[in-house]
Design an enzyme around this catalytic site. Structure first.
Site, PDB file in Angstrom:
ATOM      1  N   SER A 267       0.952  -1.381   0.076  1.00 15.76           N
ATOM      2  CA  SER A 267      -0.050   0.108   0.203  1.00 15.76           C
ATOM      3  C   SER A 267       0.823   1.400  -0.121  1.00 15.76           C
ATOM      4  O   SER A 267       2.201   1.384  -0.037  1.00 15.76           O
ATOM      5  CB  SER A 267      -0.765   0.390   1.056  1.00 15.76           C
ATOM      6  OG  SER A 267      -0.568   0.924   2.187  1.00 15.76           O
ATOM      7  N   LYS A 268       0.554   2.456   0.150  1.00 17.21           N
ATOM      8  CA  LYS A 268       0.824   3.464   0.023  1.00 17.21           C
ATOM      9  C   LYS A 268       1.744   3.862   0.949  1.00 17.21           C
ATOM     10  O   LYS A 268       2.793   4.611   1.024  1.00 17.21           O
ATOM     11  CB  LYS A 268       0.176   4.543  -0.015  1.00 17.21           C
ATOM     12  CG  LYS A 268      -0.758   4.803  -1.988  1.00 17.21           C
ATOM     13  CD  LYS A 268      -1.882   5.842  -2.106  1.00 17.21           C
ATOM     14  CE  LYS A 268      -2.103   5.577  -3.323  1.00 17.21           C
ATOM     15  NZ  LYS A 268      -3.595   3.823  -3.307  1.00 17.21           N
ATOM     16  N   ARG A 269       1.145   3.104   2.203  1.00 15.76           N
ATOM     17  CA  ARG A 269       2.229   3.206   3.559  1.00 15.76           C
ATOM     18  C   ARG A 269       3.253   2.814   3.247  1.00 15.76           C
ATOM     19  O   ARG A 269       4.636   3.162   4.001  1.00 15.76           O
ATOM     20  CB  ARG A 269       0.878   3.358   4.793  1.00 15.76           C
ATOM     21  CG  ARG A 269       0.637   4.015   5.895  1.00 15.76           C
ATOM     22  CD  ARG A 269      -0.046   3.360   6.383  1.00 15.76           C
ATOM     23  NE  ARG A 269      -1.790   3.113   5.525  1.00 15.76           N
ATOM     24  CZ  ARG A 269      -2.782   2.268   5.887  1.00 15.76           C
ATOM     25  NH1 ARG A 269      -2.637   2.159   7.457  1.00 15.76           N
ATOM     26  NH2 ARG A 269      -3.830   2.207   5.249  1.00 15.76           N
TER      27      ARG A 269
END
Length: 563
Positions: free
Chosen positions: A305-307
């Site tokens: 994910s973007k995290r």
RNA sequence: GUCCCGGUCGUCCAGUCCGGUCUAGGACCCCAGAUUUUCAUUCUGGUAACACGGGUUCGAAUCCCGUCCGGGAUACCA
């Protein structure tokens, strides 16, 4: 029965033969390789016929963020399949989420794709015969298709508000319904009821009328045969009240319009693929071949994910990774060139790529292996190319003028570190000692300098020796003749170059003679000298260091370290 | 909850479709050795896996069933 028996005996007999022979390992391996090669041309399972003679594949990003690893890989598999099939690869921008789509994101995605070396035949900016290639420019097409579906009864208008839909879902959850989705309240509205809603000022969504409990047997290029029951699907929204389509609907209208033959995308789209098949059917078109590829996982085994750090392709570019290596590495996340080889070019990939060979299980991203791979590619550069490529990361370490006045010298410096770094940004911190007045000695260097009481005397004596030697001049003096004549790093077997100045080999010879004369062990001598010259205990061979540093700098550093 | 997919060294990829050549191969990582003036490169060697339980079979990583674990989906996102 008898035949079966015979067959069994034949097989069993073969086993005995093999066992008796005690096949050597090498033979087994050769056989394994051979059979792997034979298998190569074969498909994993029969695929349905292709719907269009010219393969056309697309990568369809939504410009709502950077190009991340997963997207890059999806693009790559589409690209490789298109090239492998001799077809067309195109880009389609799915920008119907107007709240999140930005032109900046689009530019980042395009830049990322180009950086990885993927080219497209049709797409935004460059056009093509099937454009426009941005969905927001194709609204009229969705409208027309919507009207058709509405007329045929495959779609209906839904006046439910988001609150009502949410409430309906809650009811299902409370009832512990197996499946949770839209409850179909507006499925069979009378004209009278519709008019009443309209009068209240409600703007309708257009929903797909999902066939009830129909079992679809579908073939996926990656997953094989899968059965899905439409009761797991609800009446999804195709068109918002303002005429902007949602993913599944826009996707199908465009795949039809753009004559897409193969769709490669992440497995999160598998169920969308089912919805889309239904949509193709409702619109009277045949649907493309689908390949739903497993996701790339982070270290914890979750969807990337973007995290997760560094999911943005351009960050790898900025950190100094080589595009060839990143391309090569990403390709390996879910696909193998062969069981025996990890390194390959784009061209080689295209030659053997088959969608059917993509694996079914998710792959974890391993930055260490990417780093190793990058080093492999980096070492293949010529010194001049390597210098050229690493230039953007060198600006703080290297005086700007040196790039024009001392290209050969810089190339020699880079060449000395090419086998000591893996990514382009790693040169700068390692070569800084060449450009300072006097190096700062690190801990190991200080230790090497202090190990032997007599070391400082040696340094002074060696400085005197060098003062009378024929070393190349030190930067910023012109030393082109030396650097052009001698290619570093010095390899043991290399022939001695003919050079107006002392070559590293000659410097070494003199040094060995000198230590003998001094009565010092060569190994003991080398370490303090290296420390004094470079400020560290690591790096190129000592005589490459002396050569690169040149006469004045060497003398200065030796004397400074001795005091 | 329901549906779908997966599970081979710590990681990635082979092998599974079509059972015997698997004593399970290659790569990264790690460890040891060789080379060497250090580091690195290079070379040699090593550690390390068929999730578990049943079944079918002379024979199962491979076929079947179950269990467990993991992932994905279940939007007026894509």
């Amino acid at each position: 029965m008898r035949a079966i028996h015979r067959l069994a005996r034949a097989k069993f007999g073969r086993f005995l033969q093999v066992a008796e022979r005690g096949v050597p390992r090498a033979v087994k391996r050769a056989a394994r390789l051979r059979s792997a090669c034979q298998r190569w041309g074969r498909q994993r399972s029969c695929s349905p016929r292709m719907i269009n003679p010219t393969p056309r594949l697309r990568f369809a990003p939504s410009p709502t963020g950077p190009l991340h690893l997963g997207g890059a890989r999806t693009a790559m598999y589409n690209w490789a399949a298109a090239r492998a099939l001799g077809g067309t690869f195109l880009l389609r921008i799915e920008d119907t989420d107007r709240a999140r789509s930005t032109d900046a994101s689009l530019q980042i995605i395009l830049t990322g794709l180009r950086w990885l070396g993927m080219d497209w035949d049709e797409g935004p900016e460059q056009g093509g015969a099937f454009g426009p290639y941005s969905q927001m420019q194709r609204l009229h097409l969705y409208r027309a298709a919507a009207d058709e579906l509405l007329q045929k009864g495959h779609a209906y208008l839904c006046y439910c508000t988001p609150e009502e839909i949410e409430a309906g879902r809650k009811v299902m959850e409370a009832a512990k319904a197996g499946f949770i989705g839209y409850n179909g309240r507006c499925r069979n509205l009378t004209a009278h009821e519709r008019a009443a809603f309209e009068q209240r000022g409600l703007k309708p969504n257009l929903r797909f009328r999902m066939p009830a409990a129909r079992v679809l047997k579908v073939h996926d290029l990656v997953r094989g045969e899968v059965e899905v029951n439409t009761k797991e699907l609800d009446d999804f929204v195709m068109l918002r009240p303002d005429g902007v389509p949602l993913y599944n609907f826009a996707c199908v209208v465009d795949d039809i319009g753009m004559k897409i033959t193969h769709v490669v995308r992440g497995e999160e789209h598998f169920l969308n693929g089912i919805k889309q098949r239904l949509l193709f059917e409702a619109l009277g078109s045949e649907c493309p071949l689908y390949a739903h590829i497993p996701l790339i996982l982070n270290k914890d085994g979750k969807k990337l994910s973007k995290r997760d750090a560094d999911t943005n392709m351009l960050e790898y570019r900025d950190k100094g990774y080589l595009p060839d290596a990143v391309f090569n590495y990403i390709a390996l996340l879910g696909w193998g060139f062969s069981g025996e080889r990890d390194l390959f070019t784009r061209q080689e990939m295209v030659e053997v790529f088959k969608l059917e060979h993509i694996g079914k299980s998710g792959a974890k991203f391993d930055e260490e292996k990417l780093r190793w791979m990058c080093g492999e590619y980096l070492r293949r550069f010529s010194a001049a190319d390597c210098l050229q490529n690493s230039k953007p990361w060198l600006t703080n370490a290297v005086p700007q003028a040196a790039f024009t006045t001392h290209p050969a010298w810089l190339a020699n410096i880079i060449a000395c570190y090419q086998e000591r770094v893996a990514i382009l940004s790693e040169f700068a911190p390692k070569i800084g000692w060449l450009f300072v007045d006097l190096p700062v000695l690190d801990e190991a260097a200080q230790q090497n300098l202090g190990k032997d009481q007599a070391a400082k005397q040696w340094l002074l004596r060696y400085a005197d020796l060098l003062a009378n030697s024929n070393l190349p001049p030190s930067f910023p003096a012109d030393r082109t003749a030396a650097d052009v004549a001698v290619s570093l790093p010095t390899k043991k077997a290399a022939a001695v170059a003919s050079c107006a100045f002392a070559t590293p080999q000659q410097i070494e010879q003199e040094c060995r003679a000198f230590t003998e004369q001094l009565g010092v062990k060569f190994g003991d001598f080398v370490h303090p000298v290296r420390a004094a010259l470079s400020g560290t205990d690591k790096g190129p061979g000592l005589f490459d260091i002396v050569f690169l540093l040149g006469k004045d700098a060497c003398i200065k550093r030796l004397r400074a370290a001795a005091s």
